[in-house]
Design an enzyme around this catalytic site. Structure first.
Site, PDB file in Angstrom:
ATOM      1  N   PHE A   1       0.857  -1.182   0.000  1.00  0.00           N
ATOM      2  CA  PHE A   1       0.000   0.000   0.000  1.00  0.00           C
ATOM      3  C   PHE A   1       0.892   1.229   0.000  1.00  0.00           C
ATOM      4  CE2 PHE A   1      -2.424   3.484   1.795  1.00  0.00           C
ATOM      5  CZ  PHE A   1      -3.545   3.444   0.986  1.00  0.00           C
TER       6      PHE A   1
ATOM      7  N   ASP B   1       9.188   2.172   1.829  1.00  0.00           N
ATOM      8  CA  ASP B   1       8.036   2.941   2.288  1.00  0.00           C
ATOM      9  C   ASP B   1       7.817   2.591   3.752  1.00  0.00           C
ATOM     10  OD1 ASP B   1       5.540   3.837   3.027  1.00  0.00           O
ATOM     11  OD2 ASP B   1       4.528   3.217   1.187  1.00  0.00           O
TER      12      ASP B   1
ATOM     13  N   LYS C   1       2.729   9.162   8.595  1.00  0.00           N
ATOM     14  CA  LYS C   1       1.903   8.795   9.757  1.00  0.00           C
ATOM     15  C   LYS C   1       2.375   9.346  11.122  1.00  0.00           C
ATOM     16  CE  LYS C   1      -1.032   5.433   7.789  1.00  0.00           C
ATOM     17  NZ  LYS C   1      -0.676   4.814   6.516  1.00  0.00           N
TER      18      LYS C   1
END
Ligand SMILES: *Cc1c(COP(=O)(O)O)cnc(C)c1O
Length: 397
Positions: free
Chosen positions: A139, A224, A253
């Site tokens: 993702f 990532d 995040k």
């Protein structure tokens, strides 16, 4: 009508229906707890999906926010920005990378990584070098390029044609990666721990093989770590578990502990492919976001990652005990406080019963319960969550 019901009705009237929302409206938080609009209290093991590393409204972060807000909130990247320079210094000094670029989200951090990899490879090897290999169940975000990088068809449907230049191989399968490389390949992009894709941890041998192979073939290695970085796995960066170093690293995040900010870090030589005018963002790296992130990063490197490792091991042990108790639990996996419990059936019922009992957890890939408590969570609260989960699982039988 309850206040919460009223809010949800208004939300349904005025908001696009673009996310599968639970019938819950959270209006206040303190540490590991949140309250809904009707005053019900929850222990929050979703943590804004790995954003709230310190729980809700941690006073030191609120202070950093207010102090910077009184001094300077926004100026353009036409100028040097003091907290942005300090944040870059902190990230560079605590990582194996040399330069930072700041933006506002994980998708944007990955967009910058993709653009940087292409620019570097085209300049170094020629215009036909642009393809990036990514992994099944990855993702990478919701912009068109990061959706194309995300090797999950459910995120593609309806948005075609997607930008070209991405190729997918199975995660943790070195042979498949080796065979997929062509003269057009410029980079390999992966999450050391796939979060959204079901809490899938990269095998240590696999990542070492991938890193050595990329070096040998002149391919850039992009990690990532938007979800698994910033202390979540028990180290500041997940790559530290593996003894490998990426050429480009993306973060978001938990970087701002709840304040929106993303970052793309790169090795000096790679970063040099970006020159004035090549890439930017109006809000990216603005004084307020960076001042908050500076406070967040200082706290994570100041002992919080280590605490997450200890609590994570404890939590994982407790989850393994539940797995031994319930035959429909297939596996418990993860790293640090990024933990997943795979069931042989959809997890929505368990999530709903936990919520009923005052515990928020998430379910991803339909069958994988995902736990993302604050990194400073106390063991006694892990026990509390496990007791609720135990009862929610018992009701499945
Ligand atoms: C959440 C996530 C993203 C996207 O981040 P946004 O801030 O939602 O754009 C990208 N990569 C990974 C691994 C993520 O978990």
């Amino acid at each position: 009508m309850s206040r919460q019901k009223e809010l949800i009705e208004q939300g349904q009237k005025y908001l696009m229906n673009n996310v599968g929302r639970l019938p819950l409206c959270l209006v206040r938080g303190e540490g590991p707890y949140v309250w809904d609009a009707d005053g019900k209290k929850y222990l929050d093991f979703v943590g804004g999906l790995a954003v709230n590393a310190f729980g809700h409204c941690p006073p030191f972060l609120v202070e950093a926010m207010l102090e910077q807000a009184r001094r300077l909130i926004h100026v353009s990247n036409l100028y040097w920005i003091e907290p942005q320079i300090e944040l870059a210094r902190l990230l560079v000094e605590n990582s194996a990378l040399d330069k930072a670029f700041f933006c506002n989200s994980g998708a944007e951090a990955n967009e910058a990584a993709i653009k940087l990899a292409r620019k570097y490879a085209k300049e170094k090897y020629g215009p036909e070098k642009y393809e990036i290999i990514t992994m099944t169940d990855s993702f990478h975000g919701r912009t068109l390029a990061t959706v194309a990088a995300t090797a999950q068809p459910r995120f593609h449907r309806g948005f075609e044609p997607l930008p070209p230049g991405f190729k997918y191989v199975p995660f943790n399968d070195f042979k498949a990666l080796k065979e997929a490389v062509t003269p057009a390949t410029c980079a390999v992009m992966l999450e050391p721990v796939q979060g959204e894709g079901g809490v899938n941890v990269a095998d240590p041998g696999y990542l070492r093989e991938v890193a050595a192979f990329c070096r040998e073939k002149g391919l850039l290695l992009i990690f990532d770590e938007v979800q698994c970085g910033m202390g979540r796995t028990g180290k500041l960066f997940a790559y530290e578990h593996y003894g490998v170093v990426p050429d480009i690293l993306t973060l978001a995040k938990a970087l701002g502990g709840g304040f929106p900010i993303g970052a793309t870090l790169a090795r000096e030589e790679v970063a040099a492919a970006f020159r004035p005018g090549d890439h930017s963002s109006t809000f990216g790296g603005n004084p307020l976001a960076c001042a908050v992130a500076v406070a967040a990063v200082r706290a994570i490197v100041g002992g919080l990652a280590e605490k997450a490792a200890v609590t994570g091991a404890y939590f994982r042990e407790k989850l393994a005990e539940l797995a031994a108790k319930y035959p429909f639990v297939k596996e418990v996996r993860g790293l640090g406080l990024l933990l997943g419990m795979e069931l042989d059936r959809p997890g929505a019922g368990v999530v709903a019963r936990c919520q009923e009992e005052g515990l928020l957890i998430n379910c991803t890939k339909e069958k994988v319960l995902r736990f993302l408590p604050p990194l400073n969570i106390e063991k006694s609260l892990v026990d509390e969550a496990v007791a609720i989960l135990d009862r929610a699982l018992a009701a499945e039988e």
